[in-house]
Design a protein around this motif. Structure first.
Motif, PDB file in Angstrom:
ATOM      1  N   LEU A  45       0.567  -1.233  -0.514  1.00 54.01           N
ATOM      2  CA  LEU A  45       0.393  -0.200   0.218  1.00 54.01           C
ATOM      3  C   LEU A  45       1.074   1.490  -0.111  1.00 54.01           C
ATOM      4  CD1 LEU A  45      -2.549  -0.349   2.721  1.00 54.01           C
ATOM      5  CD2 LEU A  45      -3.320  -0.313   0.360  1.00 54.01           C
ATOM      6  N   PHE A  46       1.905   0.768   0.860  1.00 52.42           N
ATOM      7  CA  PHE A  46       3.503   2.774   0.925  1.00 52.42           C
ATOM      8  C   PHE A  46       3.897   2.639  -0.430  1.00 52.42           C
ATOM      9  CE2 PHE A  46       0.996   2.475   5.198  1.00 52.42           C
ATOM     10  CZ  PHE A  46       0.960   3.985   5.162  1.00 52.42           C
ATOM     11  N   HIS A  47       4.270   1.167  -1.137  1.00 51.17           N
ATOM     12  CA  HIS A  47       5.256   1.557  -1.877  1.00 51.17           C
ATOM     13  C   HIS A  47       4.559   1.216  -3.228  1.00 51.17           C
ATOM     14  CE1 HIS A  47       8.607   0.215   1.273  1.00 51.17           C
ATOM     15  NE2 HIS A  47       8.266   1.407   1.776  1.00 51.17           N
ATOM     16  N   ASN A  48       3.473   0.682  -3.590  1.00 50.43           N
ATOM     17  CA  ASN A  48       2.606   0.873  -5.078  1.00 50.43           C
ATOM     18  C   ASN A  48       2.760   1.934  -5.629  1.00 50.43           C
ATOM     19  OD1 ASN A  48       1.774  -1.565  -5.122  1.00 50.43           O
ATOM     20  ND2 ASN A  48      -0.223  -0.762  -4.745  1.00 50.43           N
ATOM     21  N   ASN A  49       3.385   3.049  -5.190  1.00 49.81           N
ATOM     22  CA  ASN A  49       3.390   4.525  -5.896  1.00 49.81           C
ATOM     23  C   ASN A  49       4.810   4.686  -6.392  1.00 49.81           C
ATOM     24  OD1 ASN A  49       2.675   5.649  -3.872  1.00 49.81           O
ATOM     25  ND2 ASN A  49       2.136   7.142  -4.242  1.00 49.81           N
ATOM     26  N   LYS A  50       5.259   4.079  -5.832  1.00 49.39           N
ATOM     27  CA  LYS A  50       6.845   5.036  -5.932  1.00 49.39           C
ATOM     28  C   LYS A  50       7.649   5.077  -7.379  1.00 49.39           C
ATOM     29  CE  LYS A  50       9.373   4.268  -1.239  1.00 49.39           C
ATOM     30  NZ  LYS A  50       9.632   4.292  -0.707  1.00 49.39           N
ATOM     31  N   GLY A  51       6.984   3.631  -8.063  1.00 48.72           N
ATOM     32  CA  GLY A  51       7.547   3.611  -9.563  1.00 48.72           C
ATOM     33  C   GLY A  51       7.327   4.262  -9.946  1.00 48.72           C
ATOM     34  N   SER A  52       5.688   5.050 -10.537  1.00 49.71           N
ATOM     35  CA  SER A  52       5.259   5.762 -10.978  1.00 49.71           C
ATOM     36  C   SER A  52       5.698   7.152 -10.797  1.00 49.71           C
ATOM     37  CB  SER A  52       3.656   5.853 -11.336  1.00 49.71           C
ATOM     38  OG  SER A  52       3.510   6.145  -9.612  1.00 49.71           O
ATOM     39  N   ARG A  53       5.765   7.698  -9.002  1.00 51.04           N
ATOM     40  CA  ARG A  53       6.486   8.327  -8.734  1.00 51.04           C
ATOM     41  C   ARG A  53       8.130   8.708  -8.755  1.00 51.04           C
ATOM     42  NH1 ARG A  53       5.554  13.812  -7.575  1.00 51.04           N
ATOM     43  NH2 ARG A  53       6.617  14.793  -6.221  1.00 51.04           N
ATOM     44  N   ALA A  54       8.333   8.377  -9.061  1.00 49.34           N
ATOM     45  CA  ALA A  54       9.700   8.269  -9.766  1.00 49.34           C
ATOM     46  C   ALA A  54      10.043   8.994 -10.959  1.00 49.34           C
ATOM     47  CB  ALA A  54      10.530   6.902  -8.482  1.00 49.34           C
ATOM     48  N   ALA A  55       9.367   7.833 -11.966  1.00 47.59           N
ATOM     49  CA  ALA A  55       9.304   8.237 -13.237  1.00 47.59           C
ATOM     50  C   ALA A  55       8.850  10.010 -13.667  1.00 47.59           C
ATOM     51  CB  ALA A  55       8.329   7.095 -13.902  1.00 47.59           C
ATOM     52  N   THR A  56       7.666  10.628 -12.655  1.00 49.09           N
ATOM     53  CA  THR A  56       6.845  11.720 -12.900  1.00 49.09           C
ATOM     54  C   THR A  56       7.831  12.540 -12.535  1.00 49.09           C
ATOM     55  OG1 THR A  56       5.179  11.000 -12.944  1.00 49.09           O
ATOM     56  CG2 THR A  56       5.605  12.774 -12.503  1.00 49.09           C
ATOM     57  N   LEU A  57       9.014  12.547 -11.364  1.00 49.78           N
ATOM     58  CA  LEU A  57       9.810  13.100 -11.194  1.00 49.78           C
ATOM     59  C   LEU A  57      11.490  12.973 -12.268  1.00 49.78           C
ATOM     60  CD1 LEU A  57       9.834  12.512  -7.163  1.00 49.78           C
ATOM     61  CD2 LEU A  57       9.238  15.042  -8.927  1.00 49.78           C
ATOM     62  N   GLU A  58      11.264  12.123 -12.444  1.00 56.32           N
ATOM     63  CA  GLU A  58      12.456  11.730 -13.412  1.00 56.32           C
ATOM     64  C   GLU A  58      12.324  12.642 -15.276  1.00 56.32           C
ATOM     65  OE1 GLU A  58      15.096   9.342 -15.853  1.00 56.32           O
ATOM     66  OE2 GLU A  58      13.898   8.051 -14.344  1.00 56.32           O
ATOM     67  N   HIS A  59      10.953  12.785 -15.108  1.00 57.41           N
ATOM     68  CA  HIS A  59      10.445  13.309 -16.426  1.00 57.41           C
ATOM     69  C   HIS A  59      10.770  15.214 -16.136  1.00 57.41           C
ATOM     70  CE1 HIS A  59       7.982  14.387 -20.121  1.00 57.41           C
ATOM     71  NE2 HIS A  59       7.220  14.962 -19.284  1.00 57.41           N
ATOM     72  N   GLU A  60       9.981  15.629 -14.906  1.00 63.32           N
ATOM     73  CA  GLU A  60      10.334  16.742 -14.752  1.00 63.32           C
ATOM     74  C   GLU A  60      11.358  17.475 -14.776  1.00 63.32           C
ATOM     75  OE1 GLU A  60       8.254  17.166 -11.032  1.00 63.32           O
ATOM     76  OE2 GLU A  60       6.424  16.547 -11.541  1.00 63.32           O
ATOM     77  N   ILE A  61      12.608  16.971 -14.250  1.00 59.63           N
ATOM     78  CA  ILE A  61      13.933  16.619 -14.385  1.00 59.63           C
ATOM     79  C   ILE A  61      14.712  17.437 -15.408  1.00 59.63           C
ATOM     80  CG2 ILE A  61      15.900  16.395 -13.273  1.00 59.63           C
ATOM     81  CD1 ILE A  61      15.748  15.184 -10.812  1.00 59.63           C
ATOM     82  N   ASN A  62      13.857  15.849 -16.337  1.00 60.90           N
ATOM     83  CA  ASN A  62      15.051  15.862 -17.766  1.00 60.90           C
ATOM     84  C   ASN A  62      14.023  16.837 -18.805  1.00 60.90           C
ATOM     85  OD1 ASN A  62      16.492  13.747 -17.339  1.00 60.90           O
ATOM     86  ND2 ASN A  62      14.514  12.285 -17.962  1.00 60.90           N
TER      87      ASN A  62
END
Length: 145
Positions: free
Chosen positions: A114-131
């Motif tokens: 429940l707490f780790h389910n969205n970590k991958g999508s959140r990391a992808a979103t942040l990576e997209h914003e940084i790029n």
């Protein structure tokens, strides 16, 4: 202890330490998400489980097989650890993982997911914003960095 299985150690004259805990909330604070975050709760719960010699009920250690003489005792102790998990969660979160036919480890993993389910999508979103961050869109080089 055969094949990665763990037998619960008894306390004096057959009583396991798990039976000495009257109220888990005196030992582990309720995971409320603000004062006690999930990562802090995991640390507190794990420390408590280690101290009461039941960490093998939440770390993925295989339980004894059903035909083993230790099976009934292991399942009884596991139900206490499961109750600790349920009692140290807020009501709405407890309802999300509550299940009649489960082990402490299975509940532990449901909660973790429940707490780790969205970590991958959140990391992808942040990576997209940084790029896609452009220096000219920032007010200064410090803000950009």
């Amino acid at each position: 202890m055969a094949g990665g299985e763990f037998t619960d150690p008894p306390l004096h004259k057959g009583l396991h330490l798990v039976y000495t805990v009257g109220n888990i909330q005196h030992k582990v604070r309720v995971l409320d998400g603000t004062k006690v975050t999930y990562s802090a709760w995991v640390k507190l719960f794990t420390l408590h489980a280690r101290g009461y010699k039941v960490s093998h009920h939440i770390d993925g250690t295989k339980p004894p097989v059903k035909t083993d003489s230790d099976d009934e005792s292991w399942r009884e102790i596991d139900s206490h650890v499961l109750q600790w998990i349920y009692r140290s969660l807020p009501h709405d979160l407890c309802l999300r993982i509550l299940d009649l036919d489960t082990t402490a480890y299975e509940a532990w993993m449901k909660l973790k997911n429940l707490f780790h389910n969205n970590k991958g999508s959140r990391a992808a979103t942040l990576e997209h914003e940084i790029n896609n961050l452009k220096l000219e869109s920032m007010s200064s080089l410090d803000d950009y960095c």
